[in-house]
Motif scaffolding. Structure first.
Motif, PDB file in Angstrom:
ATOM      1  N   PRO A  68      43.857  29.285  14.182  1.00 11.89           N
ATOM      2  CA  PRO A  68      44.505  30.345  13.408  1.00 11.89           C
ATOM      3  C   PRO A  68      43.725  31.652  13.483  1.00 11.89           C
ATOM      4  N   ASP A  69      44.461  32.760  13.483  1.00 15.75           N
ATOM      5  CA  ASP A  69      43.857  34.085  13.493  1.00 15.75           C
ATOM      6  C   ASP A  69      43.351  34.402  12.084  1.00 15.75           C
ATOM      7  N   GLN A  70      42.191  35.018  11.986  1.00 13.52           N
ATOM      8  CA  GLN A  70      41.608  35.338  10.677  1.00 13.52           C
ATOM      9  C   GLN A  70      42.243  36.572  10.035  1.00 13.52           C
ATOM     10  N   ARG A  71      42.878  37.432  10.846  1.00 14.51           N
ATOM     11  CA  ARG A  71      43.363  38.707  10.332  1.00 14.51           C
ATOM     12  C   ARG A  71      44.868  38.805  10.144  1.00 14.51           C
ATOM     13  N   LYS A  72      45.621  37.988  10.878  1.00 15.92           N
ATOM     14  CA  LYS A  72      47.070  38.096  10.781  1.00 15.92           C
ATOM     15  C   LYS A  72      47.717  36.749  11.012  1.00 15.92           C
ATOM     16  N   ASP A  73      49.020  36.659  10.766  1.00 16.59           N
ATOM     17  CA  ASP A  73      49.750  35.408  10.965  1.00 16.59           C
ATOM     18  C   ASP A  73      49.680  34.987  12.426  1.00 16.59           C
ATOM     19  N   GLY A  74      49.694  33.687  12.636  1.00 18.48           N
ATOM     20  CA  GLY A  74      49.643  33.149  13.994  1.00 18.48           C
ATOM     21  C   GLY A  74      48.229  32.828  14.400  1.00 18.48           C
ATOM     22  N   GLY A  75      48.017  32.773  15.694  1.00 18.18           N
ATOM     23  CA  GLY A  75      46.703  32.436  16.221  1.00 18.18           C
ATOM     24  C   GLY A  75      46.776  32.333  17.727  1.00 18.18           C
ATOM     25  N   ALA A  76      45.917  31.496  18.285  1.00 17.53           N
ATOM     26  CA  ALA A  76      45.883  31.335  19.743  1.00 17.53           C
ATOM     27  C   ALA A  76      45.646  29.873  20.076  1.00 17.53           C
ATOM     28  N   TYR A  77      46.171  29.467  21.227  1.00 17.37           N
ATOM     29  CA  TYR A  77      45.911  28.128  21.726  1.00 17.37           C
ATOM     30  C   TYR A  77      44.714  28.189  22.658  1.00 17.37           C
ATOM     31  N   LEU A  78      43.738  27.343  22.396  1.00 17.48           N
ATOM     32  CA  LEU A  78      42.518  27.271  23.184  1.00 17.48           C
ATOM     33  C   LEU A  78      42.386  25.878  23.773  1.00 17.48           C
ATOM     34  N   THR A  79      41.677  25.767  24.876  1.00 20.44           N
ATOM     35  CA  THR A  79      41.390  24.466  25.473  1.00 20.44           C
ATOM     36  C   THR A  79      39.880  24.324  25.591  1.00 20.44           C
ATOM     37  N   GLU A  80      39.364  23.276  24.991  1.00 20.07           N
ATOM     38  CA  GLU A  80      37.940  22.961  25.047  1.00 20.07           C
ATOM     39  C   GLU A  80      37.774  21.724  25.930  1.00 20.07           C
ATOM     40  N   THR A  81      36.954  21.834  26.954  1.00 19.36           N
ATOM     41  CA  THR A  81      36.713  20.712  27.855  1.00 19.36           C
ATOM     42  C   THR A  81      35.251  20.319  27.764  1.00 19.36           C
ATOM     43  N   GLY A  82      35.024  19.028  27.600  1.00 16.68           N
ATOM     44  CA  GLY A  82      33.659  18.532  27.506  1.00 16.68           C
ATOM     45  C   GLY A  82      33.649  17.126  26.946  1.00 16.68           C
ATOM     46  N   LYS A  83      32.455  16.663  26.624  1.00 15.70           N
ATOM     47  CA  LYS A  83      32.312  15.306  26.085  1.00 15.70           C
ATOM     48  C   LYS A  83      32.607  15.297  24.595  1.00 15.70           C
ATOM     49  N   ILE A  84      33.327  14.261  24.180  1.00 12.05           N
ATOM     50  CA  ILE A  84      33.626  14.065  22.759  1.00 12.05           C
ATOM     51  C   ILE A  84      32.412  13.388  22.127  1.00 12.05           C
ATOM     52  N   GLY A  85      31.849  14.007  21.117  1.00 13.86           N
ATOM     53  CA  GLY A  85      30.678  13.444  20.454  1.00 13.86           C
ATOM     54  C   GLY A  85      31.039  12.510  19.319  1.00 13.86           C
ATOM     55  N   LYS A  86      32.062  12.890  18.539  1.00 18.00           N
ATOM     56  CA  LYS A  86      32.392  12.112  17.354  1.00 18.00           C
ATOM     57  C   LYS A  86      33.819  12.429  16.923  1.00 18.00           C
ATOM     58  N   ILE A  87      34.465  11.441  16.326  1.00 15.40           N
ATOM     59  CA  ILE A  87      35.752  11.660  15.685  1.00 15.40           C
ATOM     60  C   ILE A  87      35.570  11.297  14.218  1.00 15.40           C
ATOM     61  N   ASP A  88      35.687  12.305  13.362  1.00 16.46           N
ATOM     62  CA  ASP A  88      35.501  12.126  11.924  1.00 16.46           C
ATOM     63  C   ASP A  88      36.880  11.973  11.288  1.00 16.46           C
ATOM     64  N   GLU A  89      37.255  10.722  11.005  1.00 12.60           N
ATOM     65  CA  GLU A  89      38.582  10.458  10.435  1.00 12.60           C
ATOM     66  C   GLU A  89      38.689  10.956   8.999  1.00 12.60           C
ATOM     67  N   TYR A  90      37.578  10.960   8.260  1.00  7.15           N
ATOM     68  CA  TYR A  90      37.594  11.394   6.865  1.00  7.15           C
ATOM     69  C   TYR A  90      37.901  12.890   6.768  1.00  7.15           C
ATOM     70  N   GLN A  91      37.181  13.705   7.556  1.00  4.29           N
ATOM     71  CA  GLN A  91      37.417  15.148   7.541  1.00  4.29           C
ATOM     72  C   GLN A  91      38.482  15.562   8.557  1.00  4.29           C
ATOM     73  N   ARG A  92      38.975  14.593   9.339  1.00  2.00           N
ATOM     74  CA  ARG A  92      39.996  14.806  10.361  1.00  2.00           C
ATOM     75  C   ARG A  92      39.561  15.858  11.371  1.00  2.00           C
ATOM     76  N   LEU A  93      38.387  15.595  11.980  1.00  2.00           N
ATOM     77  CA  LEU A  93      37.816  16.496  12.968  1.00  2.00           C
ATOM     78  C   LEU A  93      37.473  15.755  14.247  1.00  2.00           C
ATOM     79  N   VAL A  94      37.664  16.427  15.377  1.00  3.03           N
ATOM     80  CA  VAL A  94      37.129  15.974  16.657  1.00  3.03           C
ATOM     81  C   VAL A  94      35.933  16.891  16.915  1.00  3.03           C
ATOM     82  N   ILE A  95      34.771  16.301  17.064  1.00  6.10           N
ATOM     83  CA  ILE A  95      33.550  17.090  17.249  1.00  6.10           C
ATOM     84  C   ILE A  95      33.067  16.904  18.678  1.00  6.10           C
ATOM     85  N   MET A  96      33.056  18.012  19.408  1.00  6.40           N
ATOM     86  CA  MET A  96      32.621  17.989  20.798  1.00  6.40           C
ATOM     87  C   MET A  96      31.093  17.986  20.836  1.00  6.40           C
ATOM     88  N   ARG A  97      30.528  17.501  21.951  1.00  4.33           N
ATOM     89  CA  ARG A  97      29.068  17.514  22.117  1.00  4.33           C
ATOM     90  C   ARG A  97      28.524  18.941  22.088  1.00  4.33           C
TER      91      ARG A  97
END
Length: 128
Positions: A68-97
């Motif tokens: 999400p954009d911090q200043r206005k409605d909408g945002g941008a789609y980004l692609t992050e490529t790398g190793k997955i370090g952790k999946i936090d189901e409680y906070q619902r986060l995918v944490i990359m290395r």
């Protein structure tokens, strides 16, 4: 009149400070968040399950997500490529290395080596 004073007389003057940046901000384009249908959510959930099973192997993946954009409605789609370090189901986060924290609810697509297994299974179930 000295030459330096004369030059100052013709220097540019911005009557409305910040106006140029406000115009640029207004003209900056953002994307709207895509809402996934039930079928896409199911496929994404299966990929999450596979990732969680393979998390000890630190799988390499490409994660496309909405930021999400911090200043206005909408945002941008980004692609992050790398190793997955952790999946936090409680906070619902995918944490990359790399330290990038991606909210699971903002993920549009995940591609990794084992994701081909899901697509094969989906194709087989459609043929039945």
């Amino acid at each position: 009149m000295p030459m330096s004073d004369r030059a100052a007389q013709f220097a540019p003057f911005a009557a409305l400070t910040g106006y140029d940046s406000a115009i640029r901000e207004t003209g900056r384009l953002t994307d709207e968040k895509i809402e996934l249908d039930e079928e896409a959510l199911t496929a994404l959930d299966m990929k999450f399950q596979l990732l969680m099973k393979a998390i000890d192997e630190e799988p390499e993946a490409s994660v496309t997500y909405f930021k999400p954009d911090q200043r206005k409605d909408g945002g941008a789609y980004l692609t992050e490529t790398g190793k997955i370090g952790k999946i936090d189901e409680y906070q619902r986060l995918v944490i990359m290395r790399s330290g990038v924290r991606i909210p699971m609810d903002d993920i549009l697509q995940i591609d990794f080596d084992r994701s081909a297994e899901i697509e094969r299974r989906d194709d087989e179930s459609v043929g039945e």
